[in-house]
Design a protein around this motif. Structure first.
Motif, PDB file in Angstrom:
ATOM      1  N   ALA A  85       0.742  -1.192   0.056  1.00  0.00           N
ATOM      2  CA  ALA A  85      -0.102  -0.127   0.062  1.00  0.00           C
ATOM      3  C   ALA A  85       0.877   1.145  -0.155  1.00  0.00           C
ATOM      4  O   ALA A  85       0.332   2.336   0.053  1.00  0.00           O
ATOM      5  N   GLY A  86       2.254   1.010  -0.017  1.00  0.00           N
ATOM      6  CA  GLY A  86       3.161   2.265   0.146  1.00  0.00           C
ATOM      7  C   GLY A  86       2.988   3.135   1.334  1.00  0.00           C
ATOM      8  O   GLY A  86       3.274   4.373   1.356  1.00  0.00           O
ATOM      9  N   LEU A  87       2.585   2.469   2.443  1.00  0.00           N
ATOM     10  CA  LEU A  87       2.596   3.189   3.505  1.00  0.00           C
ATOM     11  C   LEU A  87       3.921   3.051   4.330  1.00  0.00           C
ATOM     12  O   LEU A  87       4.048   2.249   5.413  1.00  0.00           O
ATOM     13  N   SER A  88       4.825   3.834   4.000  1.00  0.00           N
ATOM     14  CA  SER A  88       6.178   3.702   4.463  1.00  0.00           C
ATOM     15  C   SER A  88       6.304   3.811   6.012  1.00  0.00           C
ATOM     16  O   SER A  88       7.023   3.216   6.652  1.00  0.00           O
ATOM     17  N   MET A  89       5.580   5.150   6.428  1.00  0.00           N
ATOM     18  CA  MET A  89       5.615   5.473   8.040  1.00  0.00           C
ATOM     19  C   MET A  89       5.176   4.180   8.789  1.00  0.00           C
ATOM     20  O   MET A  89       5.828   3.762   9.917  1.00  0.00           O
ATOM     21  N   THR A  90       4.160   3.663   8.104  1.00  0.00           N
ATOM     22  CA  THR A  90       3.418   2.518   9.137  1.00  0.00           C
ATOM     23  C   THR A  90       4.393   1.207   9.107  1.00  0.00           C
ATOM     24  O   THR A  90       4.521   0.643  10.093  1.00  0.00           O
ATOM     25  N   HIS A  91       4.816   1.161   7.930  1.00  0.00           N
ATOM     26  CA  HIS A  91       5.883   0.100   7.801  1.00  0.00           C
ATOM     27  C   HIS A  91       7.094   0.144   8.721  1.00  0.00           C
ATOM     28  O   HIS A  91       7.301  -1.071   9.450  1.00  0.00           O
ATOM     29  N   ALA A  92       7.564   1.398   8.815  1.00  0.00           N
ATOM     30  CA  ALA A  92       8.701   1.348   9.811  1.00  0.00           C
ATOM     31  C   ALA A  92       8.212   1.101  11.114  1.00  0.00           C
ATOM     32  O   ALA A  92       9.121   0.507  12.001  1.00  0.00           O
TER      33      ALA A  92
END
Ligand code: HEM
Ligand code: HEM
Length: 182
Positions: free
Chosen positions: A46-53
């Motif tokens: 989903a391209g949710l970089s912040m959530t991924h980190a």
């Protein structure tokens, strides 16, 4: 029963099934790690970089916790018996598979445990390269080496998850067929 009810009932049975293999805290950590690895895949897609980190950092705690507890409970020799030249169970399992048996019970120091040991390697490296990538991102310059390494180990981890998780689900359905009344 609606779809949600059926799903809940299946998950409840799976939870009970996992309890045959793992003591309570190990089972809880294991289930959390499975869910969080799925969250990592989804946040990436989903391209949710912040959530991924952020979820990645949570996964580091739970993932290293799972491996520490597994190793502490069962001992490293359970997952890496070949390092001690202790291959009896492994040979029996491989022989059973070669003779055409599809469902073999996971036994200490056997094939399933050896695969789990390799999976722990992939998990460790996915977490460490994730941390490395996160650190470089924080410092303002994404490390391409870290990104490549992270992709490679994550790929290996997902291969493990499909193989190991698939076998476990296979055992689960086999168990249900032989015990749960229709
Ligand atoms: C084990 C489960 C994980 C999976 C399945 C996963 C998956 C991925 C994938 C596929 C990428 C894209 C790589 C690329 O093509 O460049 C990525 C990027 C990244 N991952 Fe992970 N990852 C996991 C764990 C972690 C952890 C534990 C961290 C550390 C906090 C982390 C931090 C990052 C960062 C900072 C990026 C690059 C920034 C971005 O594009 O979002 N990941 N991850
Ligand atoms: C990313 C996904 C997964 C990871 C990283 C993972 C990791 C692990 C690890 C490290 C162990 C060893 C801990 C122990 O000795 O109990 C383990 C055992 C186990 N896992 Fe997983 N697992 C994953 C997915 C799954 C799934 C989807 C299932 C089933 C639905 C499953 C079922 C089991 C079972 C039954 C055992 C214990 C088997 C035995 O006693 O030898 N795992 N897993």
């Amino acid at each position: 029963m609606g779809v949600t009810g059926m799903l809940a009932s299946q998950l409840g049975q799976l939870w009970r099934f996992l309890g045959f293999f793992q003591p309570p805290v190990l089972r809880l950590l294991h289930a959390s790690v499975v869910v969080l690895v799925a969250v990592q895949v989804l946040t990436r897609l989903a391209g949710l970089s912040m959530t991924h980190a952020i979820m990645g950092l949570v996964l580091c705690v739970l993932g290293f916790g799972l491996m520490a507890l597994g190793l502490g409970t069962r001992g490293p020799r359970n997952y890496y018996p070949y390092l001690w030249g202790d291959m009896d169970q492994l040979k029996k399992d491989v022989a059973a598979i070669r003779s055409g048996k599809l469902i073999i019970a996971p036994r200490p120091k056997g094939l399933a445990c050896v695969v789990q040991g390799l999976g722990m390697g992939a998990l460790t490296m996915s977490l460490l390269t994730g941390l490395w990538l996160f650190r470089s991102w924080q410092m303002g310059e994404i490390s391409h080496t870290a990104a490549t390494m992270h992709s490679i180990f994550v790929f290996l981890l997902l291969g493990y998850a499909v193989g190991h998780g698939g076998m476990a689900l296979g055992h689960f359905f086999f168990w249900k067929k032989s015990t749960v009344k229709k």
